[in-house]
Design a protein around this motif. Structure first.
Motif, PDB file in Angstrom:
ATOM      1  N   ARG A 121      37.455  45.492  66.181  1.00  0.00           N
ATOM      2  CA  ARG A 121      37.910  46.881  66.285  1.00  0.00           C
ATOM      3  C   ARG A 121      38.921  47.214  65.199  1.00  0.00           C
ATOM      4  O   ARG A 121      38.922  48.318  64.645  1.00  0.00           O
ATOM      5  N   ASP A 122      39.769  46.254  64.853  1.00  0.00           N
ATOM      6  CA  ASP A 122      40.766  46.496  63.815  1.00  0.00           C
ATOM      7  C   ASP A 122      40.145  46.583  62.424  1.00  0.00           C
ATOM      8  O   ASP A 122      40.687  47.213  61.525  1.00  0.00           O
ATOM      9  N   GLY A 123      38.986  45.932  62.258  1.00  0.00           N
ATOM     10  CA  GLY A 123      38.220  46.045  61.027  1.00  0.00           C
ATOM     11  C   GLY A 123      39.004  45.745  59.777  1.00  0.00           C
ATOM     12  O   GLY A 123      39.762  44.781  59.689  1.00  0.00           O
ATOM     13  N   LYS A 124      38.811  46.604  58.783  1.00  0.00           N
ATOM     14  CA  LYS A 124      39.427  46.397  57.479  1.00  0.00           C
ATOM     15  C   LYS A 124      40.952  46.368  57.574  1.00  0.00           C
ATOM     16  O   LYS A 124      41.621  45.623  56.852  1.00  0.00           O
ATOM     17  N   ALA A 125      41.503  47.186  58.480  1.00  0.00           N
ATOM     18  CA  ALA A 125      42.956  47.216  58.640  1.00  0.00           C
ATOM     19  C   ALA A 125      43.492  45.853  59.055  1.00  0.00           C
ATOM     20  O   ALA A 125      44.647  45.514  58.794  1.00  0.00           O
ATOM     21  N   GLY A 126      42.635  45.060  59.722  1.00  0.00           N
ATOM     22  CA  GLY A 126      43.043  43.738  60.150  1.00  0.00           C
ATOM     23  C   GLY A 126      42.749  42.657  59.129  1.00  0.00           C
ATOM     24  O   GLY A 126      42.898  41.465  59.416  1.00  0.00           O
ATOM     25  N   GLY A 127      42.295  43.054  57.942  1.00  0.00           N
ATOM     26  CA  GLY A 127      42.061  42.094  56.870  1.00  0.00           C
ATOM     27  C   GLY A 127      40.647  41.568  56.774  1.00  0.00           C
ATOM     28  O   GLY A 127      40.396  40.605  56.034  1.00  0.00           O
ATOM     29  N   ALA A 128      39.691  42.173  57.487  1.00  0.00           N
ATOM     30  CA  ALA A 128      38.301  41.715  57.424  1.00  0.00           C
ATOM     31  C   ALA A 128      37.755  41.884  56.005  1.00  0.00           C
ATOM     32  O   ALA A 128      37.995  42.904  55.351  1.00  0.00           O
ATOM     33  N   LYS A 129      37.013  40.906  55.528  1.00  0.00           N
ATOM     34  CA  LYS A 129      36.452  40.936  54.185  1.00  0.00           C
ATOM     35  C   LYS A 129      35.039  41.473  54.153  1.00  0.00           C
ATOM     36  O   LYS A 129      34.518  41.809  53.083  1.00  0.00           O
ATOM     37  N   GLU A 130      34.400  41.539  55.315  1.00  0.00           N
ATOM     38  CA  GLU A 130      33.045  42.077  55.363  1.00  0.00           C
ATOM     39  C   GLU A 130      32.776  42.653  56.741  1.00  0.00           C
ATOM     40  O   GLU A 130      33.466  42.331  57.715  1.00  0.00           O
TER      41      GLU A 130
END
Length: 304
Positions: A121-130
């Motif tokens: 749910r946090d997605g890119k904001a959570g540091g996901a690379k893909e």
């Protein structure tokens, strides 16, 4: 068939009940809220009522779409979610296999929401690379709220009753088809229609397709026995797109739909900057034999 549809006054029920009736089925709609597609006002939490309907109406199939949903988190306490989503499902399953019952198939309306952990749910904001590629093999499931937890528990009850009683049960994890606005990780300034159009790329289906999936599931349940399916518009994306999707989603969309920017510009629409997840509904196409009619291409073709 004599079919019991729970949640018959809801957005799905309003479409599914007449669809089943058009096929010649006798449909009993059960919902706490009165409505034109509801014949019995009441709750799945009322075990006596569930028993009376299944036995007295000669119910042969159940579509269990009633639930407390994510928006109810703000207005209902956790015990209400457990009562409706878990105990209500148990009431239906137990009455479906009780002596004298004619029920020989059960379709449970679940949700892709239970597959979304807080990290996703946090997605890119959570540091996901893909972007996360989501299909039915995803494990472990770590739902992030009481809605997801209780829907997952209800799914497990469905699995258990198939195992113990050989009751044919199909679980449909539907993605978004509701008309209301929702909290968006990909916030954009444009209209809700813009948001919904974007979502057909990776996380949405029409309510008509949601209803049709249930019709197909009813027809196929006895042949399949038990299984779980993601039901969402087929995505044009591939697994190898996941890194680019979270970094620059508009460029990925443009590779598949070169004219989308021109069509979007005519409406003043924009694409999400990032896509953090993709629901893969190919199993439903291959095993269940169901594919959504409405997809992003159809939505795009409808734009002037």
């Amino acid at each position: 068939m004599n079919i019991l549809v729970t949640g018959s006054s809801g957005w799905l029920g309003q479409t599914l009940v007449p669809r089943l009736a058009a096929d010649g089925h006798r449909v009993i709609g059960l919902d706490p809220e009165a409505g034109p597609t509801t014949s019995v006002v009441g709750s799945v939490v009322d075990r006596t009522l569930v028993h009376r309907l299944i036995q007295g109406e000669g119910i042969e199939a159940i579509v269990h779409a009633a639930a407390r949903h994510k928006p109810h988190i703000e207005t209902h306490d956790n015990s209400e979610f457990v009562a409706v989503n878990v105990q209500g499902t148990l009431n239906l399953l137990e009455e479906a296999v009780a002596p004298g019952s004619r029920v020989d198939r059960f379709v449970f309306t679940s949700t892709t929401s239970l597959m979304i952990s807080q990290e996703i749910r946090d997605g890119k904001a959570g540091g996901a690379k893909e972007a996360v590629w989501i299909d039915e093999s995803m494990t472990p499931l770590k739902p992030r709220n009481i809605y997801g937890v209780t829907k997952l528990a209800a799914e497990e009850l469905c699995r258990l009753f198939n195992h113990l009683h050989r009751l044919p049960v199909l679980v449909l994890r539907t993605s978004r088809f509701f008309p209301e606005e929702d909290d968006m990780a990909h916030a954009i300034a444009q209209s809700g229609e813009n948001t919904k159009a974007n979502e057909f790329l990776f996380r949405r289906l029409s309510v008509e397709d949601a209803a049709e999936a249930h019709v197909v599931a009813l027809a196929r349940a006895k042949d399949i026995g038990f299984d779980t399916f993601i039901v969402s518009a087929l995505t044009p994306f591939r697994r190898e797109d996941c890194r680019a999707l979270i970094a620059d989603a508009p460029s990925v969309v443009a590779r598949y739909f070169p004219d989308y920017r021109k069509r979007y510009a005519s409406r003043g629409w924009t694409m999400f900057d990032t896509v953090d997840r993709v629901y893969d509904s190919s199993k439903a196409a291959k095993v269940l034999g169901f594919t959504c009619r409405t997809n992003f291409k159809e939505v795009l073709d409808g734009l002037s």
